[in-house]
Write a protein that holds these residues in place. Structure first.
Motif, PDB file in Angstrom:
ATOM      1  N   ALA A 179      -3.906   5.191  -0.001  1.00 52.65           N
ATOM      2  CA  ALA A 179      -2.908   4.128  -0.052  1.00 52.65           C
ATOM      3  C   ALA A 179      -3.252   3.250  -1.253  1.00 52.65           C
ATOM      4  CB  ALA A 179      -2.926   3.309   1.228  1.00 52.65           C
TER       5      ALA A 179
ATOM      6  N   PRO B 297       0.808  -1.225   0.000  1.00 51.82           N
ATOM      7  CA  PRO B 297       0.000   0.000   0.000  1.00 51.82           C
ATOM      8  C   PRO B 297       0.847   1.284   0.000  1.00 51.82           C
ATOM      9  CG  PRO B 297      -0.127  -1.078   2.132  1.00 51.82           C
ATOM     10  CD  PRO B 297       0.669  -1.978   1.241  1.00 51.82           C
TER      11      PRO B 297
ATOM     12  N   THR C 135      -4.125   0.407  -3.702  1.00 52.11           N
ATOM     13  CA  THR C 135      -4.874  -0.821  -3.459  1.00 52.11           C
ATOM     14  C   THR C 135      -4.981  -1.616  -4.753  1.00 52.11           C
ATOM     15  OG1 THR C 135      -6.178   0.345  -1.784  1.00 52.11           O
ATOM     16  CG2 THR C 135      -7.068  -1.733  -2.594  1.00 52.11           C
TER      17      THR C 135
END
Length: 153
Positions: free
Chosen positions: A68, A46, A70
């Motif tokens: 973050a 991430p 993904t």
């Protein structure tokens, strides 16, 4: 009945173009509720958003602190998810690697344009600013289309 419950912007690694598009989209007015996400085709861990993309978004008034990267997963894809890729090759990878990927378009194709949103790897900050302007215009077109679909219900 509403056509989509979720909109997923997809990029190669979910650190630049897709999260920029997501941030822009979240600032727009949509007539219906829609979960807005970004995903990457190859995310090993991430990562935070690319610093240049983040700087451009912040300079345009967007909050980017919670992003973050993904990975796009099979469970992200269903007939109620609209998936918009940055490049035609990414669309082809989704069709080839994921089942039931029915609503997959390039971001330009969805609003009846052509071409890819150019990758920014190694580009100067000015290129990120230009990409932001392109994404702003494309996302505005997506909003118009989704709101028109909402009105036709």
């Amino acid at each position: 009945m509403k056509q989509y419950d979720r909109l997923i912007f997809v990029d190669s690694d979910d650190t630049t173009r897709a999260p920029m598009a997501k941030a822009i989209m979240k600032s727009k007015f949509l007539m219906g509720s829609l979960e807005i996400l970004s995903r990457g085709l190859v995310v090993l861990f991430p990562e935070p958003m690319n610093q240049k993309a983040e700087a451009v978004l912040i300079s345009n008034g967007y909050n980017t602190k919670d992003h973050a990267a993904t990975q796009l997963m099979q469970e992200d894809i269903n007939d109620r998810a609209l998936i918009l890729t940055m490049e035609d090759s990414q669309k082809a990878k989704i069709w080839g690697n994921y089942e039931n990927a029915a609503n997959v378009y390039t971001i330009t194709e969805f609003i009846r344009l052509s071409g890819d949103v150019t990758p920014l790897y190694g580009e100067p900050l000015a290129a990120y600013g230009q990409c932001y302007e392109i994404l702003e215009a494309l996302v505005s077109g997506i909003v118009i289309q989704l709101n028109e679909e909402e009105l036709r219900k």
